[in-house]
Design a protein around this motif. Structure first.
Motif, PDB file in Angstrom:
ATOM      1  N   ASN A 145      23.471 -57.677  38.961  1.00  0.00           N
ATOM      2  CA  ASN A 145      24.736 -58.391  38.926  1.00  0.00           C
ATOM      3  C   ASN A 145      25.129 -58.718  37.495  1.00  0.00           C
ATOM      4  N   ALA A 181      32.296 -60.886  42.873  1.00  0.00           N
ATOM      5  CA  ALA A 181      33.607 -60.246  43.040  1.00  0.00           C
ATOM      6  C   ALA A 181      34.486 -61.125  43.917  1.00  0.00           C
ATOM      7  N   GLN A 190      25.489 -44.629  40.037  1.00  0.00           N
ATOM      8  CA  GLN A 190      25.898 -45.495  38.926  1.00  0.00           C
ATOM      9  C   GLN A 190      25.117 -45.152  37.662  1.00  0.00           C
ATOM     10  N   ASP A 199      31.750 -47.871  38.251  1.00  0.00           N
ATOM     11  CA  ASP A 199      30.734 -48.199  37.237  1.00  0.00           C
ATOM     12  C   ASP A 199      31.368 -48.942  36.071  1.00  0.00           C
ATOM     13  N   ASP A 255      32.420 -52.451  37.047  1.00  0.00           N
ATOM     14  CA  ASP A 255      31.216 -53.268  37.231  1.00  0.00           C
ATOM     15  C   ASP A 255      30.689 -53.743  35.889  1.00  0.00           C
ATOM     16  N   ARG A 256      30.702 -52.839  34.908  1.00  0.00           N
ATOM     17  CA  ARG A 256      30.169 -53.203  33.596  1.00  0.00           C
ATOM     18  C   ARG A 256      31.121 -54.123  32.842  1.00  0.00           C
ATOM     19  N   ALA A 282      32.595 -56.639  34.174  1.00  0.00           N
ATOM     20  CA  ALA A 282      32.744 -57.795  35.059  1.00  0.00           C
ATOM     21  C   ALA A 282      33.041 -59.083  34.302  1.00  0.00           C
ATOM     22  N   ALA A 285      38.508 -55.726  42.235  1.00  0.00           N
ATOM     23  CA  ALA A 285      37.571 -56.070  41.179  1.00  0.00           C
ATOM     24  C   ALA A 285      37.891 -57.436  40.586  1.00  0.00           C
ATOM     25  N   ASP A 341      25.616 -54.766  45.927  1.00  0.00           N
ATOM     26  CA  ASP A 341      26.037 -54.980  44.542  1.00  0.00           C
ATOM     27  C   ASP A 341      27.533 -54.714  44.393  1.00  0.00           C
ATOM     28  N   ARG A 342      28.022 -55.114  43.244  1.00  0.00           N
ATOM     29  CA  ARG A 342      29.429 -54.939  42.912  1.00  0.00           C
ATOM     30  C   ARG A 342      29.861 -53.489  42.916  1.00  0.00           C
ATOM     31  N   TYR A 343      28.961 -52.634  42.460  1.00  0.00           N
ATOM     32  CA  TYR A 343      29.270 -51.211  42.363  1.00  0.00           C
ATOM     33  C   TYR A 343      29.582 -50.640  43.756  1.00  0.00           C
ATOM     34  N   LEU A 401      32.851 -51.960  45.051  1.00  0.00           N
ATOM     35  CA  LEU A 401      34.014 -51.303  44.463  1.00  0.00           C
ATOM     36  C   LEU A 401      34.205 -49.890  45.010  1.00  0.00           C
TER      37      LEU A 401
END
Lengths: 617, 450
Positions: free
Chosen positions: A2, A7, B76, B130, B133-134, B136, B182, B383-385, B388
């Motif tokens: 994370n 999100a 990712q 990706d 996510d990076r 964020a 996002a 996870d966020r990835y 998304l």
């Protein structure tokens, strides 16, 4: 792993609601189209996949009084093009080129026709009445080009060709405007309708109900299968009072005269039935249905739609004299025995009115005066009777009025006299009476009017409304329509006046100017006429009626030959032929070919149609 | 890893797989295959189409299963490689592709033809996920949006070069959806996409005016709108008008004591003017067939023989199906060839005609279930990835559904977008199944166990 804060999950929910709303909208639209509007869309799909190929119904037949068909039907092959839904312009070009070669027509024109069919999304006739050979050659095209179909259907056929053309009329294509008017009645853009004459007047009766094949077609216009067959229904048959033999005699007789132009009408004096009506020059109605468009074009260009028998107004000349005589004798202003000296001219007010016989007829009375058609005698008679009486009698005979025959473009002619002049605010002079007495001046009549008047002279005063329909036999089982004879008026005159006039007309044929119409074994009475024509050569007239001895007259004839010169020489032989045909007699003066020729002429047998006729008789 | 653990992992995986999701995918594939069997039956290459379809289906199912087998986070890790691959395949298409229907969008490899643009889209989704996510920690910055776009635009431009407008268009909802979920700044997102939207809608407005009022006098509203496309004084007047409106609104807001950043208001006229100018530029670039498609959508009855033929025939097909449909192999619109592209882009209309309302609502329902499961996968992603990627794929799929079905129902212009899983198309099926495999993978590994 994370990286950073969580999100914003609520945004995902918004996205989801949005997606669900979209799905709902699509679902509602589906329900609307497939559940609520399904019927309309189904009709559209049906229109898409089915194409109607129409087959012309056999038109009602037209018979003469003896049952001889004078207009009938023959089978004919037609080339149909069914446009496909997604046929492009490029696809049409090779087809148009090939068809242009086979039918010897301009391929540019054909492309236009094909494109029109594609635009209107309906089948179109490319060619009609194809000869068998062409049909076999074209049937190969069916396999190469989608949408090309050959069908057999009924076409109009006139077995006698040039025969009563103006009365029968012809079949032709409609103008765009006319088609739009007729569309509600089920006419198609390529339907043919009766253009003039009976074909036009009885269009509704003669026209049957077109049949057709409902075909399933694909998007390229290829035929898949027959969905439905709708049989065609023939139109109603019409029986005419026309006698084909007399009509032929009139047509041929006029055609054989000096100029070949004129008109002839025969009437039955007993009931007003029209026995023959001919107008020359005429045309062959079959030519309008020819496969060759250039032939149709030239026929249309040369077409004389003018029916001389009802639309042509001519001065009656001497044929008017029996009416003048009846006026004088009938009113008691003159006696048949009274003699008049004809020096070749008549002097009035210091001016000489000439007799046609410049040497003069010397002493003439009624019989000789009419037989020799002495103008001086009739000047005298006319002055005694007075213009008013002549005008009254002429009007009683129907001169100057339409006979109200149910045909289009009938003319009334023109009658002049003191009364007419007074109504116009002009004066009447004795000179006018002289002109009227010999049927000249402003007087004009149609050949039909003359035939009706002749019939009235024959039957002692009954003026009939001319009638050409014997009966209509309806195709839908309605009782036949049989029109009754209709008397329009009665000429009031004393019996002895009628005797004198009829005896005088008999003398014309037996010992006078009308000798050319003499027929042994028949009582023929007539009157010649040579009408002065300011535009050229005189018009030749002859009116006549005939009876078997001891019987009432059964035919009254009026013949006009334009610029034919002397009536006795040019018009009388035509009338004679018609009378002979009416009584079924051979022409005794004609050279016989063989001894065993029957005395009675059989009714003409129509030539066989090019193909055997199928369908309802 | 011992045998027992492997077994447990295997049973664990099967226990975590979303069977509702897989059933929806299978249902769509079966319905699509049925529709294709019927719709393609009248085409010339029926057996070849069948062979290709079932080959692609077999490969696709294999790919789906394979994708499920390893952890999706590999994607990712290899994001840079995947992005490079995306650029490579669209560039290769431009160089090696065969021209068909005016487009260079097919690549022939080992006897198979392949359309790489859709695969490139999934690869872009993976790369963008990706990137976002990076980013964020700086997700609210304008630079995030602009850099994210800068990542995607090269691939889109290469696709547009083919020129394949429709496929390039399907990139947009994916990018927008991902940036939206996002957590980017909404105002900035709206500004950027509003600018893009205006740049595209201005030429559409021009086309609309040209179509509806071809002889509009210069002083009428459509005439004035049209005159701006000529870049004369009218354009300048329109830009001045935008500025004036911006100024008035700002004054109004400050009078009402609403505190708004001056920059935000300055952005409105600037954005609108820029959109107008770029719209004019796009208008001049628009291809004839693209304009025709738009015409067919706006006025379907105007030329039944030409561009709008497809729309009308498709609506007739769907509508005439009614409740129960005409039966497989017996739809007149499809079998007699009135329906165009009946096994590819317009397959949904074929379903509507032959299977009726129950068929179409079944497909629509399956799609909604599928999208619901993808959204659920996003919700529960570990996870966020994954979150998304799922959101991006859901927006893409939903967009394709709306565009394709809307087109068949006459609600959308003819865009040439196939209905994923249902329309015939080997490479589309293959790529879709692979993409859906990634979603299944993300759901199956929602708990960070292995």
């Amino acid at each position: 792993m994370n990286r950073g804060g969580a999100a914003p999950r609520e945004r995902l929910e918004i996205l989801w609601y949005f997606i669900a709303a979209m799905g709902l909208i699509l679902g509602l639209r589906l329900a609307q189209m497939q559940l609520i509007q399904a019927g309309e869309w189904r009709q559209a799909a049906e229109r898409n996949r089915s194409q109607m190929i129409h087959q012309n119904a056999p038109r009602g037949r037209i018979y003469d009084r003896g049952g001889t068909p004078v207009a009938t039907n023959a089978p004919a092959f037609s080339l149909i093009f069914l446009p496909g839904k997604d046929q492009s312009r490029q696809d049409l070009k090779p087809l148009a080129l090939e068809l242009g070669r086979q039918l010897s027509r301009d391929s540019g024109e054909l492309i236009e026709t094909l494109e029109q069919a594609v635009r209107m999304e309906s089948a179109i006739r490319l060619a009609e009445n194809l000869p068998t050979q062409t049909m076999f050659r074209l049937s190969e095209l069916k396999t190469i080009y989608p949408g090309v179909v050959l069908i057999v259907e009924a076409r109009r056929y006139y077995p006698f060709g040039r025969f009563a053309s103006h009365l029968l009329g012809y079949m032709g294509k409609m103008s765009q405007r006319e088609w739009r008017e007729r569309k509600p009645k089920g006419y198609r853009v390529d339907s043919r309708t009766g253009r003039i004459g009976l074909e036009n007047i009885f269009e509704d009766e003669l026209r049957g109900r077109d049949g057709g094949l409902r075909m399933e077609v694909d998007a390229q216009g290829r035929l898949k299968r027959v969905l439905d067959k709708i049989p065609s229904e023939a139109g109603s048959n019409i029986h005419l009072t026309i006698d084909a033999a007399v009509q032929r005699a009139a047509d041929d007789g006029l055609r054989g005269t000096l100029t070949g132009r004129g008109a002839a009408v025969a009437i039955d004096p007993r009931n007003g039935d029209l026995i023959a009506m001919s107008s020359q020059p005429d045309f062959d109605p079959n030519a309008f249905l020819s496969t060759d468009p250039s032939e149709v074009k030239s026929t249309v260009l040369e077409l004389s739609e003018f029916n001389n028998a009802i639309s042509g107004a001519y001065p009656p000349g001497s044929t008017f004299k029996p009416i003048v005589g009846l006026a004088a004798l009938g009113e008691g202003r003159a006696r048949a025995e009274d003699a008049v000296f004809c020096p070749g001219y008549f002097e009035l007010g210091g001016r000489a009115f000439l007799c046609w016989e410049h040497k003069g007829h010397k002493r003439v009375s009624w019989l000789t005066g009419l037989a020799l058609s002495c103008d001086v005698y009739f000047y005298t008679l006319g002055l005694r009777a007075g213009g008013a009486a002549i005008e009254r009698y002429a009007r009683a005979f129907g001169i100057g009025q339409r006979t109200s025959i149910p045909l289009k473009s009938e003319k009334s002619g023109h009658l002049f006299g003191p009364e007419t002049r007074k109504r116009a605010g002009k004066g009447w002079y004795d000179g006018d009476t002289l002109n009227l007495s010999i049927g000249q001046g402003e007087l004009t009549v149609t050949p039909l009017q003359m035939a009706i008047a002749t019939a009235a002279l024959a039957n002692r005063g009954s003026v009939w409304r001319p009638r050409y329909t014997q009966k209509i036999v309806y195709a839908d089982g309605r009782p036949d329509y049989v029109p009754k004879p209709e008397r329009l008026g009665l000429v009031p005159a004393r019996e002895d006046a009628w005797d004198h006039v009829q005896r005088g007309m008999e003398a014309v044929v037996s010992s006078g100017t009308g000798g050319g119409a003499r027929i042994p074994g028949l009582n023929v009475a007539g009157k010649t006429g040579t009408a002065q024509n300011p535009h050229g050569e005189d018009h030749a007239w002859f009116i006549a009626y005939a009876a078997k001895p001891g019987e009432p007259a059964s035919i009254a004839v009026a013949v006009l030959v334009e610029n034919g010169g002397h009536g006795g020489a040019t018009a009388a032989p035509v009338a004679r032929k018609m009378i002979l045909a009416h009584f079924g007699m051979m022409d005794p003066s004609a050279p016989r070919k063989a001894r065993d020729v029957p005395a009675r002429v059989p009714a003409p047998v129509p030539p066989a149609p090019p193909f055997p006729v199928r369908g309802r008789p | 890893m011992t045998m027992a653990r492997a077994m447990r992992a295997q049973s664990g995986l099967s226990g975590r797989v979303d069977w509702t999701y897989i059933a929806a995918v299978a249902g769509l594939v079966v319905a699509g295959s049925l529709a294709m069997l019927s719709a393609a039956s009248t085409t010339t290459f029926y057996s070849a189409i069948l062979q290709k379809h079932f080959l692609a289906l077999t490969l696709g199912v294999t790919l789906f299963t394979l994708t499920l087998a390893f952890n999706y986070q590999v994607f990712q890790d290899q994001a840079k490689f995947l992005y490079g691959l995306a650029i490579l395949i669209v560039a290769a298409t431009l160089i090696l592709g065969k021209i068909s229907r005016g487009q260079r969008s097919w690549v022939h490899l080992f006897g198979f033809s392949f359309q790489p643009a859709e695969m490139a889209r999934t690869l872009v989704v993976l790369s963008l996920a990706d990137f976002l996510d990076r980013r964020a920690r700086r997700i609210g910055d304008l630079s995030t949006i602009l850099l994210g776009l800068a990542l995607c635009v090269p691939v889109m431009v290469l696709v547009l070069k083919q020129p394949d407008f429709s496929t390039a268009l399907t990139f947009v909802p994916a990018i927008f959806g991902m940036m939206f979920v996002a957590g980017t700044d909404l105002f900035q997102l709206a500004a950027v996409f509003g600018f893009g939207g205006a740049a595209i809608s201005v030429p559409l407005i021009y086309t609309f005016c040209q179509l509806r009022y071809p002889f509009a006098p210069a002083h009428s509203l459509p005439g004035m709108i049209l005159s701006t496309s000529r870049m004369g004084w009218a354009t300048a007047a329109a830009i001045l008008l935008f500025c004036a409106v911006g100024l008035v609104v700002w004054r109004l807001a400050s009078w009402m004591r609403v505190q708004i950043k001056p920059a935000a208001f300055a952005a409105i006229p600037i954005l609108l003017s820029a959109a107008l100018l770029s719209g004019i530029a796009v208008h001049r670039q628009l291809k004839g067939y693209q304009r025709n498609r738009f015409v067919a959508w706006i006025a379907p009855q105007s030329d039944a023989q030409g561009a709008s033929y497809n729309v009308i025939q498709s609506q007739i097909a769907v509508g005439s199906g009614g409740m129960w449909g005409k039966g497989l192999f017996s739809g007149t619109q499809s079998q007699l060839g009135f329906l165009p592209e009946r096994h590819t882009d317009f397959v949904f209309a074929n379903v509507g005609e032959e299977m009726g309302f129950w068929g179409t609502s079944l497909i629509l329902g399956l799609y909604v279930i599928l999208l619901w499961r993808i959204v659920t996968a996003a919700r529960q992603a570990r996870d966020r990835y994954g979150y998304l990627v799922c959101a991006g794929l859901a927006s893409t799929l939903a967009f394709q559904l709306v565009l394709n079905v809307g087109m068949c129902l006459g609600l959308m212009p003819v865009a040439g977008v196939p209905l994923p899983l249902v329309s015939y198309g080997g490479s589309s099926l293959l790529v879709t199944l692979w993409t859906l495999g990634i979603v299944a993978n993300i759901y199956a590994r929602r708990y960070a166990l292995f």
